[in-house]
Design a protein around this motif. Structure first.
Motif, short mmCIF file in Angstrom:
data_model
loop_
_atom_site.label_atom_id
_atom_site.label_comp_id
_atom_site.label_asym_id
_atom_site.label_seq_id
_atom_site.Cartn_x
_atom_site.Cartn_y
_atom_site.Cartn_z
N ASN A 149 81.89 -113.18 59.92
CA ASN A 149 83.28 -113.47 60.28
C ASN A 149 83.48 -114.96 60.54
OD1 ASN A 149 84.55 -110.98 60.10
ND2 ASN A 149 84.00 -110.38 62.19
N ARG A 150 82.46 -115.58 61.11
CA ARG A 150 82.59 -117.00 61.44
C ARG A 150 82.71 -117.86 60.19
NH1 ARG A 150 81.08 -119.50 66.84
NH2 ARG A 150 83.09 -118.46 67.03
N ALA A 151 82.04 -117.47 59.12
CA ALA A 151 82.09 -118.24 57.88
C ALA A 151 83.35 -117.95 57.08
CB ALA A 151 80.86 -117.93 57.03
N GLY A 152 84.07 -116.86 57.43
CA GLY A 152 85.25 -116.47 56.68
C GLY A 152 86.52 -116.55 57.49
N VAL A 153 86.91 -115.42 58.07
CA VAL A 153 88.21 -115.34 58.71
C VAL A 153 88.34 -116.31 59.88
CG1 VAL A 153 87.50 -113.41 60.22
CG2 VAL A 153 89.93 -113.77 59.71
N GLU A 154 87.28 -116.46 60.70
CA GLU A 154 87.40 -117.36 61.85
C GLU A 154 87.57 -118.81 61.40
OE1 GLU A 154 84.42 -116.95 64.86
OE2 GLU A 154 84.53 -114.75 64.85
N ARG A 155 86.91 -119.15 60.32
CA ARG A 155 87.01 -120.52 59.82
C ARG A 155 88.37 -120.76 59.19
NH1 ARG A 155 83.00 -123.29 55.26
NH2 ARG A 155 83.68 -125.44 55.64
N VAL A 156 88.78 -119.86 58.32
CA VAL A 156 90.03 -120.06 57.57
C VAL A 156 91.25 -119.98 58.48
CG1 VAL A 156 91.49 -119.12 55.74
CG2 VAL A 156 89.01 -119.24 55.42
N MET A 157 91.20 -119.07 59.46
CA MET A 157 92.36 -118.88 60.33
C MET A 157 92.35 -119.82 61.54
SD MET A 157 93.95 -116.68 58.59
CE MET A 157 95.30 -116.38 59.73
N GLY A 158 91.32 -120.65 61.65
CA GLY A 158 91.30 -121.64 62.72
C GLY A 158 90.79 -121.12 64.05
N PHE A 159 90.12 -119.95 64.07
CA PHE A 159 89.58 -119.42 65.32
C PHE A 159 88.25 -120.08 65.69
CE2 PHE A 159 91.88 -115.43 63.78
CZ PHE A 159 93.04 -115.79 64.45
N ALA A 160 87.66 -120.79 64.75
CA ALA A 160 86.42 -121.53 65.01
C ALA A 160 86.60 -122.94 64.48
CB ALA A 160 85.23 -120.85 64.33
N ASP A 161 86.17 -123.93 65.26
CA ASP A 161 86.33 -125.32 64.80
C ASP A 161 85.16 -125.72 63.89
OD1 ASP A 161 84.12 -126.07 66.45
OD2 ASP A 161 85.45 -126.38 68.16
N LEU A 220 97.90 -110.04 55.68
CA LEU A 220 99.01 -110.65 54.94
C LEU A 220 98.84 -112.17 54.85
CD1 LEU A 220 101.91 -108.53 56.47
CD2 LEU A 220 100.82 -108.23 54.24
N GLU A 221 98.34 -112.76 55.94
CA GLU A 221 98.13 -114.20 55.93
C GLU A 221 97.03 -114.58 54.95
OE1 GLU A 221 98.80 -118.13 56.77
OE2 GLU A 221 99.99 -116.39 57.37
N SER A 222 96.07 -113.65 54.74
CA SER A 222 94.98 -113.95 53.81
C SER A 222 95.49 -114.14 52.39
CB SER A 222 93.93 -112.84 53.85
OG SER A 222 94.42 -111.65 53.24
N ARG A 223 96.63 -113.51 52.06
CA ARG A 223 97.21 -113.71 50.74
C ARG A 223 97.65 -115.16 50.57
NH1 ARG A 223 96.20 -112.02 46.58
NH2 ARG A 223 98.24 -112.43 45.69
N VAL A 224 98.23 -115.71 51.63
CA VAL A 224 98.71 -117.10 51.58
C VAL A 224 97.52 -118.06 51.43
CG1 VAL A 224 99.98 -118.88 52.84
CG2 VAL A 224 100.68 -116.47 53.03
N ARG A 225 96.40 -117.72 52.06
CA ARG A 225 95.25 -118.62 52.11
C ARG A 225 94.14 -118.20 51.15
NH1 ARG A 225 95.07 -120.78 58.33
NH2 ARG A 225 97.21 -120.23 58.88
N TRP A 226 94.50 -117.62 50.03
CA TRP A 226 93.52 -117.12 49.06
C TRP A 226 92.51 -118.21 48.67
CZ3 TRP A 226 92.25 -112.57 46.55
CH2 TRP A 226 91.42 -112.70 45.44
N GLU A 227 93.01 -119.39 48.35
CA GLU A 227 92.12 -120.46 47.89
C GLU A 227 91.21 -120.96 49.00
OE1 GLU A 227 94.24 -123.53 45.88
OE2 GLU A 227 95.07 -122.17 44.36
N GLN A 228 91.71 -120.98 50.23
CA GLN A 228 90.87 -121.40 51.35
C GLN A 228 89.72 -120.41 51.55
OE1 GLN A 228 94.75 -122.22 53.76
NE2 GLN A 228 93.07 -123.05 54.97
#
Length: 306
Positions: A149-161, A220-228
């Motif tokens: 999760n840290r390498a994916g959603v937490e990174r892309v969504m800004g939950f981990a710096d 839903l937000e993951s659709r917006v950030r597909w490339e990230q």
């Protein structure tokens, strides 16, 4: 004569059990939502060569019987197996996990799907919340999302710096090597789908009242950030694909083929074999002529509506 009747009765019962088994699978497979005709046409056009339904169920049952052999071997040898399932939202992780665990003993094979970390967990060593869920001898653990999760959603969504992400990438190879050295068989799967396929599956969930719960604001937000997510995935592969625990990519656009391919591959990753089994015999029922079964009040029974 009696022996012939018993054989026929046993065969009829077995056929009925197999029919029930197929019914259960059909229930799992009823996934076609109430779509508009237009969306249904688009979906069929995107999936022109679906696997034959009978072939799919036949292969699924065969593979699940092999999973039972694997389970017996794990329990007998006190082996430890961890399978990590990662991938984009709606890529099919949950579907294959369900088919793997469907016929296995939940005391031996369990699924771990952790919620968002608590405030206390966020202050711990990152891997600490996952460690208690690792298997003891004789157990299989399926992680429906994991420390990645840290390498994916937490990174892309800004939950981990950036510092936390970099620390994760430095630590995870050593963490996984420790798991392997401890005797754990670690298998990591990434379920891959195309941009168009994810959009279609999201639309299907939106239009299906029985599946809308699967769509979170994060999905839903993951659709917006597909490339990230794509860039994050590429770096994750580059930095965590180690010889002791390599990544395996499952092409997920065709759900049924993805399930069969993943289960077949998993069975090849573990060197299981047949183990001794005690012969099971049904003991004779003990009859007590003085025992009289009590009549229970009707209000204790579930109403028979069906």
């Amino acid at each position: 004569m009696k022996e012939s009747v018993d054989r026929n009765g046993a065969r009829d019962w077995l056929e009925a059990e197999l029919a029930d088994t197929l019914d259960e699978d059909y229930e799992l497979e009823i996934s076609e939502p109430t779509l508009s005709l237009e969306i249904a046409k688009i979906y069929k056009k995107a999936h022109p060569a679906a696997i034959d339904r009978h072939l799919y169920f036949r292969e699924l049952l065969r593979l699940q019987s092999e999973l039972i052999r694997l389970q017996s071997w794990v329990a007998y040898t006190k082996s430890k197996v961890v399978v990590v399932f990662e991938g984009r939202d709606s890529a099919g992780k949950g579907g294959v996990i369900k088919r793997i665990s469907q016929r296995l003993n939940p005391r031996i094979c369990r699924v771990v799907a952790l919620p968002a970390p608590t405030e206390r967990e966020r202050s711990q060593w990152y891997f600490q919340r996952y460690v208690p869920h690792l298997p003891a001898g004789g157990e299989i653990v399926l992680f429906d999302r994991s420390w990645y999760n840290r390498a994916g959603v937490e990174r892309v969504m800004g939950f981990a710096d950036d510092g936390q992400v970099e620390e994760f990438f430095r630590d995870v190879p050593d963490f996984e090597r420790m798991l392997v050295r401890s005797g754990i068989t670690l298998v990591k799967y990434w379920f891959s789908i195309t941009d168009e396929e994810q959009q279609m599956r999201f639309l299907m969930r939106i239009h299906d009242p029985m599946k809308q719960w699967k769509l979170s604001p994060m999905d839903l937000e993951s659709r917006v950030r597909w490339e990230q997510y794509t860039k994050a995935k590429e770096e994750m592969f580059a930095r965590t694909n180690i010889p002791e625990a390599p990544w395996y990519i499952v092409e997920g656009n065709d759900k049924k083929r993805a399930r069969l391919n993943c289960i077949d591959h998993l069975l090849q990753r573990v060197p299981y074999e047949d183990v001794p089994h005690e012969e099971i015999t049904l003991p004779e029922r003990v009859f007590n002529p003085e025992y009289e079964r009590q009549v229970l009040p009707r209000e204790l029974y579930v109403p028979e509506k069906y």
